[in-house]
Design a protein around this motif. Structure first.
Motif, PDB file in Angstrom:
ATOM      1  N   SER A  39      -8.693  15.590 111.475  1.00 57.54           N
ATOM      2  CA  SER A  39      -7.253  15.443 112.227  1.00 57.54           C
ATOM      3  C   SER A  39      -6.462  14.585 111.632  1.00 57.54           C
ATOM      4  CB  SER A  39      -8.020  14.750 113.592  1.00 57.54           C
ATOM      5  OG  SER A  39      -8.257  13.607 113.274  1.00 57.54           O
ATOM      6  N   GLY A  40      -5.123  14.585 112.046  1.00 52.68           N
ATOM      7  CA  GLY A  40      -4.078  13.788 111.294  1.00 52.68           C
ATOM      8  C   GLY A  40      -3.586  14.570 110.144  1.00 52.68           C
ATOM      9  N   SER A  41      -2.905  13.531 109.352  1.00 50.36           N
ATOM     10  CA  SER A  41      -2.654  14.179 108.067  1.00 50.36           C
ATOM     11  C   SER A  41      -2.644  13.275 106.913  1.00 50.36           C
ATOM     12  CB  SER A  41      -0.977  14.590 107.990  1.00 50.36           C
ATOM     13  OG  SER A  41      -0.281  13.617 108.514  1.00 50.36           O
ATOM     14  N   ILE A  42      -2.959  13.655 105.843  1.00 52.92           N
ATOM     15  CA  ILE A  42      -3.050  12.669 104.618  1.00 52.92           C
ATOM     16  C   ILE A  42      -2.444  13.191 103.420  1.00 52.92           C
ATOM     17  CG2 ILE A  42      -5.228  13.726 103.671  1.00 52.92           C
ATOM     18  CD1 ILE A  42      -5.262  10.140 103.899  1.00 52.92           C
ATOM     19  N   ILE A  43      -1.632  12.468 102.424  1.00 52.81           N
ATOM     20  CA  ILE A  43      -1.000  12.782 101.401  1.00 52.81           C
ATOM     21  C   ILE A  43      -2.084  12.636 100.168  1.00 52.81           C
ATOM     22  CG2 ILE A  43       0.824  12.329  99.560  1.00 52.81           C
ATOM     23  CD1 ILE A  43       2.649  11.762 101.838  1.00 52.81           C
ATOM     24  N   PHE A 100      -5.240   8.327  97.968  1.00 53.65           N
ATOM     25  CA  PHE A 100      -5.112   8.835  99.504  1.00 53.65           C
ATOM     26  C   PHE A 100      -4.127   7.812 100.282  1.00 53.65           C
ATOM     27  CE2 PHE A 100      -8.859  10.165  97.799  1.00 53.65           C
ATOM     28  CZ  PHE A 100      -9.410  11.590  98.359  1.00 53.65           C
ATOM     29  N   ARG A 101      -3.230   8.537 101.033  1.00 54.05           N
ATOM     30  CA  ARG A 101      -2.167   7.870 101.769  1.00 54.05           C
ATOM     31  C   ARG A 101      -2.004   8.457 102.975  1.00 54.05           C
ATOM     32  NH1 ARG A 101       3.248   8.085 101.667  1.00 54.05           N
ATOM     33  NH2 ARG A 101       3.377   9.261  99.811  1.00 54.05           N
ATOM     34  N   ASN A 102      -2.080   7.908 104.283  1.00 54.31           N
ATOM     35  CA  ASN A 102      -1.664   8.352 105.740  1.00 54.31           C
ATOM     36  C   ASN A 102      -0.519   8.231 105.987  1.00 54.31           C
ATOM     37  OD1 ASN A 102      -1.351   9.262 108.315  1.00 54.31           O
ATOM     38  ND2 ASN A 102      -3.434   8.250 108.873  1.00 54.31           N
ATOM     39  N   PRO A 103       0.445   9.150 105.981  1.00 57.25           N
ATOM     40  CA  PRO A 103       1.993   8.875 106.135  1.00 57.25           C
ATOM     41  C   PRO A 103       2.287   9.013 107.510  1.00 57.25           C
ATOM     42  CG  PRO A 103       1.703  11.241 105.478  1.00 57.25           C
ATOM     43  CD  PRO A 103       0.326  10.415 105.327  1.00 57.25           C
ATOM     44  N   GLY A 104       1.152   9.529 108.440  1.00 61.44           N
ATOM     45  CA  GLY A 104       1.556   9.823 109.787  1.00 61.44           C
ATOM     46  C   GLY A 104       1.524   8.800 110.881  1.00 61.44           C
ATOM     47  N   PRO A 105       1.652   8.993 112.314  1.00 55.91           N
ATOM     48  CA  PRO A 105       1.652   8.104 113.057  1.00 55.91           C
ATOM     49  C   PRO A 105       0.401   7.906 113.780  1.00 55.91           C
ATOM     50  CG  PRO A 105       2.645  10.193 113.980  1.00 55.91           C
ATOM     51  CD  PRO A 105       2.314  10.418 112.561  1.00 55.91           C
ATOM     52  N   ASP A 147     -11.551  -2.321 103.381  1.00 50.00           N
ATOM     53  CA  ASP A 147     -10.389  -2.363 103.914  1.00 50.00           C
ATOM     54  C   ASP A 147     -10.191  -2.083 105.351  1.00 50.00           C
ATOM     55  OD1 ASP A 147      -7.462  -1.474 104.683  1.00 50.00           O
ATOM     56  OD2 ASP A 147      -7.177  -0.778 102.760  1.00 50.00           O
ATOM     57  N   PRO A 148      -9.677  -2.829 106.134  1.00 51.91           N
ATOM     58  CA  PRO A 148      -9.675  -2.641 107.625  1.00 51.91           C
ATOM     59  C   PRO A 148      -9.056  -1.667 107.994  1.00 51.91           C
ATOM     60  CG  PRO A 148      -8.583  -4.634 107.095  1.00 51.91           C
ATOM     61  CD  PRO A 148      -9.018  -4.206 105.852  1.00 51.91           C
ATOM     62  N   ALA A 149      -8.121  -1.127 107.080  1.00 51.05           N
ATOM     63  CA  ALA A 149      -7.042   0.269 107.804  1.00 51.05           C
ATOM     64  C   ALA A 149      -7.777   1.443 107.141  1.00 51.05           C
ATOM     65  CB  ALA A 149      -5.842  -0.169 106.836  1.00 51.05           C
ATOM     66  N   ILE A 150      -8.860   1.560 106.522  1.00 50.43           N
ATOM     67  CA  ILE A 150      -9.761   2.319 106.015  1.00 50.43           C
ATOM     68  C   ILE A 150     -11.342   2.233 106.382  1.00 50.43           C
ATOM     69  CG2 ILE A 150     -10.172   3.940 103.952  1.00 50.43           C
ATOM     70  CD1 ILE A 150      -7.851   2.841 102.518  1.00 50.43           C
ATOM     71  N   GLN A 196      -6.116   4.829 108.871  1.00 49.39           N
ATOM     72  CA  GLN A 196      -5.172   4.428 109.793  1.00 49.39           C
ATOM     73  C   GLN A 196      -3.677   4.725 109.555  1.00 49.39           C
ATOM     74  OE1 GLN A 196      -6.057   3.569 112.987  1.00 49.39           O
ATOM     75  NE2 GLN A 196      -8.337   3.797 112.309  1.00 49.39           N
ATOM     76  N   PRO A 197      -2.849   4.990 110.309  1.00 46.39           N
ATOM     77  CA  PRO A 197      -1.351   5.116 109.925  1.00 46.39           C
ATOM     78  C   PRO A 197      -1.038   4.011 109.083  1.00 46.39           C
ATOM     79  CG  PRO A 197      -1.565   5.186 112.511  1.00 46.39           C
ATOM     80  CD  PRO A 197      -2.829   4.625 112.003  1.00 46.39           C
ATOM     81  N   GLY A 198      -0.340   4.615 107.845  1.00 47.26           N
ATOM     82  CA  GLY A 198       0.153   3.712 106.772  1.00 47.26           C
ATOM     83  C   GLY A 198      -0.688   3.420 105.996  1.00 47.26           C
ATOM     84  N   ALA A 199      -2.317   3.628 105.993  1.00 47.08           N
ATOM     85  CA  ALA A 199      -3.216   3.070 104.944  1.00 47.08           C
ATOM     86  C   ALA A 199      -3.136   4.007 103.725  1.00 47.08           C
ATOM     87  CB  ALA A 199      -4.601   3.374 105.780  1.00 47.08           C
ATOM     88  N   ASP A 200      -3.506   3.167 102.898  1.00 50.54           N
ATOM     89  CA  ASP A 200      -3.225   3.747 101.538  1.00 50.54           C
ATOM     90  C   ASP A 200      -4.433   3.200 100.668  1.00 50.54           C
ATOM     91  OD1 ASP A 200      -2.379   4.170  98.731  1.00 50.54           O
ATOM     92  OD2 ASP A 200      -0.561   4.199  99.373  1.00 50.54           O
TER      93      ASP A 200
END
Length: 192
Positions: free
Chosen positions: A143-147, A173-178, A96-99, A121-125
């Motif tokens: 660093s950052g945040s993850i749900i 896992f999901r990154n909701p942050g910017p 996945d290019p976002a993860i 990455q931001p929005g990655a799930d």
């Protein structure tokens, strides 16, 4: 005892192996001799492969480490095994290019655990379908945040927060942050 060191019951490479094991355990010849109740000279002669100890003498020496005869003969103490890995040596295992999931020691034989440096990455799930696999999983947000959702539980984790769960429980896992979320995780047994 002197006769025990001249019998030649054990192969010629015992000395090299004994020296390597002694060094791995951080012992000097003198310290090992003291612990084993033999002379420093006896250890030196064995390590130079100038004398070969009997099995009972070798066992007495190994009791000073402590290490069993079986482990002495079967464990791989090779100093050529990779122990350290530069960042560029970590193996990317995500498609996945976002993860990004970069594995530590992928080629290490007989791995009992798996360690990853993960970047979301931001929005990655990890997807709508929950992940499941054998073992346990844990991690620490750098660093950052993850749900993270585990079964019916869900929590937003920030830098310094951590998680630990049985991986047969459905999770995602999901990154909701910017900003990207970086975490270090481990699972046992390895799933990749």
């Amino acid at each position: 005892m002197a006769d025990d060191f001249a019998t030649g019951e054990i192969s010629d490479d015992i000395g090299t192996r004994l020296k390597l094991v002694r060094q791995i355990f951080g012992l000097t010849q003198r310290e090992l001799a003291r612990r084993a109740g033999v002379t420093n000279g006896a250890i030196s002669l064995i390590e130079q492969n100038r004398v070969s100890p009997s099995i009972s003498s070798l066992k007495k020496i190994l009791d000073g480490i402590p290490l069993s005869l079986a482990d002495f003969f079967t464990l791989n103490f090779s100093s050529s095994d990779s122990v350290f890995f530069a960042g560029e040596e970590l193996t990317e295992i995500s498609y996945d290019p976002a993860i990004s999931m970069r594995m530590v020691g992928r080629k290490v034989k007989g791995r009992a655990m798996q360690m990853l440096r993960e970047v979301y990455q931001p929005g990655a799930d990890t997807g709508d379908a929950m992940l499941r696999h054998d073992g346990e999983e844990c991690g620490l947000v750098i660093s950052g945040s993850i749900i993270i959702t585990v079964g019916v539980q869900e929590r937003l984790l920030n830098p310094g927060d951590a998680y630990y769960f049985r991986s047969d429980i459905p999770h995602r896992f999901r990154n909701p942050g910017p900003e990207p979320c970086v975490l270090v995780s481990a699972n046992s047994p390895p799933s990749f």
